[in-house]
Motif scaffolding. Structure first.
Motif, PDB file in Angstrom:
ATOM      1  N   ARG A 194     -16.940 110.616 -18.389  1.00  0.00           N
ATOM      2  CA  ARG A 194     -16.249 110.651 -17.091  1.00  0.00           C
ATOM      3  C   ARG A 194     -15.161 111.682 -17.196  1.00  0.00           C
ATOM      4  O   ARG A 194     -14.162 111.490 -17.864  1.00  0.00           O
ATOM      5  CB  ARG A 194     -15.649 109.280 -16.798  1.00  0.00           C
ATOM      6  CG  ARG A 194     -16.119 108.732 -15.469  1.00  0.00           C
ATOM      7  CD  ARG A 194     -15.351 107.518 -15.105  1.00  0.00           C
ATOM      8  NE  ARG A 194     -14.494 107.813 -13.971  1.00  0.00           N
ATOM      9  CZ  ARG A 194     -13.835 106.875 -13.293  1.00  0.00           C
ATOM     10  NH1 ARG A 194     -13.905 105.616 -13.659  1.00  0.00           N
ATOM     11  NH2 ARG A 194     -13.098 107.206 -12.278  1.00  0.00           N
ATOM     12  N   LYS A 195     -15.348 112.784 -16.480  1.00  0.00           N
ATOM     13  CA  LYS A 195     -14.468 113.931 -16.680  1.00  0.00           C
ATOM     14  C   LYS A 195     -13.045 113.691 -16.197  1.00  0.00           C
ATOM     15  O   LYS A 195     -12.101 114.259 -16.729  1.00  0.00           O
ATOM     16  CB  LYS A 195     -15.049 115.160 -15.983  1.00  0.00           C
ATOM     17  CG  LYS A 195     -16.188 115.743 -16.767  1.00  0.00           C
ATOM     18  CD  LYS A 195     -17.108 116.657 -15.985  1.00  0.00           C
ATOM     19  CE  LYS A 195     -16.431 117.812 -15.318  1.00  0.00           C
ATOM     20  NZ  LYS A 195     -17.369 118.872 -14.963  1.00  0.00           N
ATOM     21  N   ASP A 196     -12.882 112.848 -15.168  1.00  0.00           N
ATOM     22  CA  ASP A 196     -11.539 112.675 -14.620  1.00  0.00           C
ATOM     23  C   ASP A 196     -10.719 111.667 -15.397  1.00  0.00           C
ATOM     24  O   ASP A 196      -9.541 111.470 -15.119  1.00  0.00           O
ATOM     25  CB  ASP A 196     -11.611 112.282 -13.148  1.00  0.00           C
ATOM     26  CG  ASP A 196     -12.504 111.067 -12.938  1.00  0.00           C
ATOM     27  OD1 ASP A 196     -13.395 110.838 -13.763  1.00  0.00           O
ATOM     28  OD2 ASP A 196     -12.295 110.360 -11.948  1.00  0.00           O
ATOM     29  N   CYS A 231     -24.011 104.085 -23.221  1.00  0.00           N
ATOM     30  CA  CYS A 231     -23.576 104.896 -22.088  1.00  0.00           C
ATOM     31  C   CYS A 231     -24.418 104.606 -20.861  1.00  0.00           C
ATOM     32  O   CYS A 231     -23.897 104.534 -19.752  1.00  0.00           O
ATOM     33  CB  CYS A 231     -23.679 106.379 -22.432  1.00  0.00           C
ATOM     34  SG  CYS A 231     -22.278 107.008 -23.344  1.00  0.00           S
ATOM     35  N   HIS A 237     -19.223 100.575  -7.964  1.00  0.00           N
ATOM     36  CA  HIS A 237     -18.633 101.490  -6.992  1.00  0.00           C
ATOM     37  C   HIS A 237     -19.038 101.144  -5.574  1.00  0.00           C
ATOM     38  O   HIS A 237     -18.303 101.391  -4.630  1.00  0.00           O
ATOM     39  CB  HIS A 237     -19.063 102.929  -7.303  1.00  0.00           C
ATOM     40  CG  HIS A 237     -17.907 103.800  -7.694  1.00  0.00           C
ATOM     41  ND1 HIS A 237     -17.039 104.335  -6.778  1.00  0.00           N
ATOM     42  CD2 HIS A 237     -17.487 104.226  -8.896  1.00  0.00           C
ATOM     43  CE1 HIS A 237     -16.114 105.040  -7.416  1.00  0.00           C
ATOM     44  NE2 HIS A 237     -16.369 104.994  -8.704  1.00  0.00           N
ATOM     45  N   LEU A 260     -18.695 107.060 -22.189  1.00  0.00           N
ATOM     46  CA  LEU A 260     -18.555 105.710 -21.652  1.00  0.00           C
ATOM     47  C   LEU A 260     -18.695 104.654 -22.739  1.00  0.00           C
ATOM     48  O   LEU A 260     -18.194 103.555 -22.611  1.00  0.00           O
ATOM     49  CB  LEU A 260     -19.603 105.462 -20.563  1.00  0.00           C
ATOM     50  CG  LEU A 260     -19.484 106.314 -19.294  1.00  0.00           C
ATOM     51  CD1 LEU A 260     -20.529 105.885 -18.288  1.00  0.00           C
ATOM     52  CD2 LEU A 260     -18.100 106.231 -18.698  1.00  0.00           C
ATOM     53  N   PHE A 317     -22.871 103.276 -17.516  1.00  0.00           N
ATOM     54  CA  PHE A 317     -23.003 104.146 -16.355  1.00  0.00           C
ATOM     55  C   PHE A 317     -23.630 103.405 -15.181  1.00  0.00           C
ATOM     56  O   PHE A 317     -23.124 103.479 -14.060  1.00  0.00           O
ATOM     57  CB  PHE A 317     -23.858 105.366 -16.714  1.00  0.00           C
ATOM     58  CG  PHE A 317     -24.096 106.293 -15.561  1.00  0.00           C
ATOM     59  CD1 PHE A 317     -23.041 106.965 -14.970  1.00  0.00           C
ATOM     60  CD2 PHE A 317     -25.375 106.503 -15.076  1.00  0.00           C
ATOM     61  CE1 PHE A 317     -23.249 107.821 -13.911  1.00  0.00           C
ATOM     62  CE2 PHE A 317     -25.597 107.359 -14.011  1.00  0.00           C
ATOM     63  CZ  PHE A 317     -24.537 108.022 -13.430  1.00  0.00           C
ATOM     64  N   ALA A 373     -21.183 100.966 -13.738  1.00  0.00           N
ATOM     65  CA  ALA A 373     -20.103 101.668 -13.038  1.00  0.00           C
ATOM     66  C   ALA A 373     -20.560 102.121 -11.667  1.00  0.00           C
ATOM     67  O   ALA A 373     -19.844 101.986 -10.680  1.00  0.00           O
ATOM     68  CB  ALA A 373     -19.633 102.862 -13.864  1.00  0.00           C
ATOM     69  N   TYR A 390     -19.183 112.293 -13.192  1.00  0.00           N
ATOM     70  CA  TYR A 390     -19.853 112.013 -14.454  1.00  0.00           C
ATOM     71  C   TYR A 390     -20.633 113.230 -14.929  1.00  0.00           C
ATOM     72  O   TYR A 390     -21.076 114.050 -14.149  1.00  0.00           O
ATOM     73  CB  TYR A 390     -20.810 110.832 -14.302  1.00  0.00           C
ATOM     74  CG  TYR A 390     -20.095 109.538 -14.051  1.00  0.00           C
ATOM     75  CD1 TYR A 390     -19.597 108.792 -15.115  1.00  0.00           C
ATOM     76  CD2 TYR A 390     -19.913 109.072 -12.758  1.00  0.00           C
ATOM     77  CE1 TYR A 390     -18.934 107.607 -14.888  1.00  0.00           C
ATOM     78  CE2 TYR A 390     -19.252 107.883 -12.521  1.00  0.00           C
ATOM     79  CZ  TYR A 390     -18.761 107.151 -13.589  1.00  0.00           C
ATOM     80  OH  TYR A 390     -18.107 105.981 -13.365  1.00  0.00           O
ATOM     81  N   GLU A 391     -20.802 113.300 -16.216  1.00  0.00           N
ATOM     82  CA  GLU A 391     -21.498 114.428 -16.789  1.00  0.00           C
ATOM     83  C   GLU A 391     -22.233 113.976 -18.041  1.00  0.00           C
ATOM     84  O   GLU A 391     -21.733 113.124 -18.775  1.00  0.00           O
ATOM     85  CB  GLU A 391     -20.468 115.507 -17.147  1.00  0.00           C
ATOM     86  CG  GLU A 391     -21.065 116.798 -17.653  1.00  0.00           C
ATOM     87  CD  GLU A 391     -19.967 117.789 -18.015  1.00  0.00           C
ATOM     88  OE1 GLU A 391     -19.362 118.341 -17.102  1.00  0.00           O
ATOM     89  OE2 GLU A 391     -19.702 117.960 -19.211  1.00  0.00           O
TER      90      GLU A 391
END
Ligand code: ZN
Length: 70
Positions: A21-23, A57, A68, A29, A61, A64, A2-3
């Motif tokens: 979310r960079k990937d 966001c 996880h 978000l 976030f 999320a 995350y960034e």
């Protein structure tokens, strides 16, 4: 991964910090697509602007991170 990414709101003198979310995708978000901002332009805006965090966001976030698990 995350960034945080700042988006300037044109005409309102505000910077909104989104979480991306960079990937996954270059979008926040909250679903907003964020254009690339040059660091120089961003710095100039930061000095002039009020800053705040995007509530959508932040909510996405934290849920999320929670889902996880650890
Ligand atoms: Zn956002």
């Amino acid at each position: 991964m995350y960034e945080m990414r700042a988006e300037s709101t044109v005409g309102r003198g505000e910077l909104i910090w989104h979480v991306i979310r960079k990937d996954v995708a270059p979008s926040a978000l909250c679903g907003r697509f964020l254009a690339q901002v040059s660091p120089t332009a961003l710095l100039a805006q930061i000095e002039a602007a009020a800053e705040r965090y995007c509530p959508s966001c932040m909510t996405a976030f934290s849920s999320a991170v929670r889902s996880h698990g650890r």
